[in-house]
Every structure is written in C-alpha cells, then in structure tokens.
Design an enzyme around this catalytic site. Structure first.
Site, PDB file in Angstrom:
ATOM      1  N   GLY A 251       0.842  -1.195   0.048  1.00 16.05           N
ATOM      2  CA  GLY A 251      -0.017  -0.081   0.201  1.00 16.05           C
ATOM      3  C   GLY A 251       0.917   1.269   0.083  1.00 16.05           C
ATOM      4  O   GLY A 251       0.649   2.192  -0.483  1.00 16.05           O
ATOM      5  N   ASP A 252       1.907   1.237   0.750  1.00 12.69           N
ATOM      6  CA  ASP A 252       2.915   2.332   0.815  1.00 12.69           C
ATOM      7  C   ASP A 252       3.532   2.604  -0.627  1.00 12.69           C
ATOM      8  O   ASP A 252       3.619   3.789  -1.116  1.00 12.69           O
ATOM      9  CB  ASP A 252       3.988   2.099   1.911  1.00 12.69           C
ATOM     10  CG  ASP A 252       3.266   1.698   3.225  1.00 12.69           C
ATOM     11  OD1 ASP A 252       2.345   2.536   3.442  1.00 12.69           O
ATOM     12  OD2 ASP A 252       4.108   0.976   3.877  1.00 12.69           O
TER      13      ASP A 252
END
Length: 302
Positions: A251-252
């Site tokens: 996600g990052d």
C-alpha cells in the site's frame, strides 16, 4: 520537495520458522532487520522512481538511533527525525511460518514540546511541496495530530497525502487532502458497514470525497484498485500478475507511485497504473520493490 512523516517508525525484525509451537523453543530459519514505517517505505519507493524526499517523525532510545542511522546510511534517504527523551522506537517482530504472527512495540513517548518541534520543521515547507502523512501515531499522541498539521499549513499550496485509518483519517477530511488511500476493509470500518461489491466500494469512496478528500484510492486485494479522481471520474484496474511474497509495504508503494505519477504529469488513469505497478512489485519482492521490478510490472499495462 516531497516530505514523508512517520510518527511511529520501527525496526522490523522478520523471521521465518518451520512452524510455531507455543511454549517451546522455536528455531529460526531466516532473519532480517528492516527500517520500517509507512512514510519510510514511501520514501524508499520514491527513490527507486528517481524522486528525492525527506523523512520526518520521532525516534527514541538506542533503537531510534539505529533507525535514523540506517535510514541515512543504508537506505540513502534524508533523515530529519526528532529524537525524544522517553520510551524507545518500536521493535516489531514478524514471524512467518505455517501462519504469520506479529508483535508490535508501543513506540516512544511524544510530548507537546516534541510536536512543536515537528510543526516548526513543517513551517519551512513551500508552495508546490508534497507532504505525506502515513500510518499510526504513538499512544501518547492525539488522533487529531494529522488534522492539526494540515490546519497549520492551510495558507500554503501544499499537496497533502494521508494514508491512515479511523479518526486519524476522518479528522483530516475537512482540510481537503490531495489523496487518501484506505483499503476495502478500512473503508468499511470508517462507515461501520460491511462492503461486498465494487459498487458499494465506489459509493462509500464517493462519500469520502464528499467529505473533503480530492482523490480517493481504494485498494481491494485480489479485486484490484479503484480511484475516484478529483474530477469525480472513476478508474478501476486489476492486479498485477505474479506470486505474492510479502504484502507488507504494498500500500505504501502504491502511494509513492501515485505521487510520482501526478508529479510527472501523467493522467489519472496512467497514474493508477504506475501506483498499481509499484504495489504489485513490492508484493512480489522479499523487501520493497526495486526499480527493475516496478518497470517489469508497468509493462503489464502497456
């Protein structure tokens, strides 16, 4: 310039075992220490994409000194962490075997004076800068800290990205963050509902936009991702093809890819492709993705 804020970074101690047996001695097969934290992860992927950033946040104790050193010397990033007096930077233990188990530390004691130091750092940001607020905060900090930061920066033309959950995220919406990126489960938690269909995902994503977010990016695991852009247009894309090795940081990586795409002038459709490629590349890597892996994933959308 791009600035990432990781309020509660950690040394991630990742081990693998054959199988975990409670109450017995468990022998480790492999072990690695990573300099962890959502903002740090974003900075690492930005570097792979050729973009510089500076890492803000709080560290404490001997673990904090090691994290700040590692971010500078081993990751090659600019570390501007504030060292606080009490507590220690977390050590998060992640054990992988027949199942995954995590034990996360508490983090340092961050006091009002420490927050004021961070606010002073952020006052130096200029129009056109990008500020990425990522992840949880230490237990001693208020859930309105991200909102307070955005409130203090309202007079400047700064793109603020918020990748957080619950109250941390909701309190920022009146300040119109440029991007928010909850996953499907986090989206459901925000509205205290169950979400089963893509149509429901879009409906609740648009509710977040109505509350103030400019762009809303929802990751949906095997169902891909959905973006509602600032013009109200909906974009959907599937997942990259490959073998998932490690979902931590995917996600990052998507956040980093989205920021990089926007700054390079890509359309929102192409920005979503780059974000998805970055997320997939990290999911298919032991650590976060390298540039070559990202480029390989990008070709899937060519």
């Amino acid at each position: 310039m791009i600035y990432t804020v990781t309020m509660n970074p950690a040394l991630d101690y990742v081990v693998t075992v054959e199988s975990f047996a409670a109450g017995e001695v468990n022998r480790v097969k492999t072990e690695h220490v990573y300099f962890g934290g959502k903002g740090i992860n974003v900075s690492k992927i930005l570097k792979e994409l050729g973009l510089e950033s500076q890492c803000f946040g709080f560290v404490a104790g001997f673990t904090g000194k090691e994290l700040a050193r590692g971010v500078e010397e081993e990751l090659g990033l600019c570390s501007r962490f504030i060292e606080v007096a009490d507590g220690m930077t977390r050590i998060n233990v992640k054990m992988r075997g027949d199942q995954e188990t995590e034990i996360n530390g508490m983090g340092p004691v961050v006091r009002d004076g420490d927050v004021e130091k961070l606010q002073t750092q952020l006052e130096a940001l200029n129009d056109g800068d990008v500020l990425i607020l990522s992840g949880s905060v230490p237990q001693t900090m208020d859930a309105k800290i991200y909102a307070d930061i955005m409130n203090a920066l309202q007079s400047k033309e700064i793109k603020v990205v918020v990748d957080a959950t619950g109250e941390l995220l909701l309190r920022t919406l009146p300040y119109k963050p440029f991007l928010i990126k909850p996953n499907k489960d986090e989206l459901a938690d925000l509205f205290e509902v169950e979400i089963h269909t893509i149509e429901e995902v879009e409906r609740y994503a648009r509710k977040l936009q109505a509350l103030g977010a400019q762009n809303v990016l929802i990751s949906m695991a095997k169902d891909g991702s959905l973006l509602i852009d600032e013009d109200g247009q909906s974009h959907r894309i599937g997942v990259c093809q490959g073998e998932v090795v490690n979902s931590v940081g995917a996600g990052d990586s998507m956040v980093a890819g989205f920021v990089a795409g926007c700054l390079s002038g890509k359309s929102y459709a192409d920005t979503l492709k780059l974000a998805t490629a970055c997320g997939g590349a990290s999911a298919f890597s032991q650590d976060l993705a390298k540039r070559e892996k990202i480029e390989e994933m990008v070709k899937q959308w060519a």
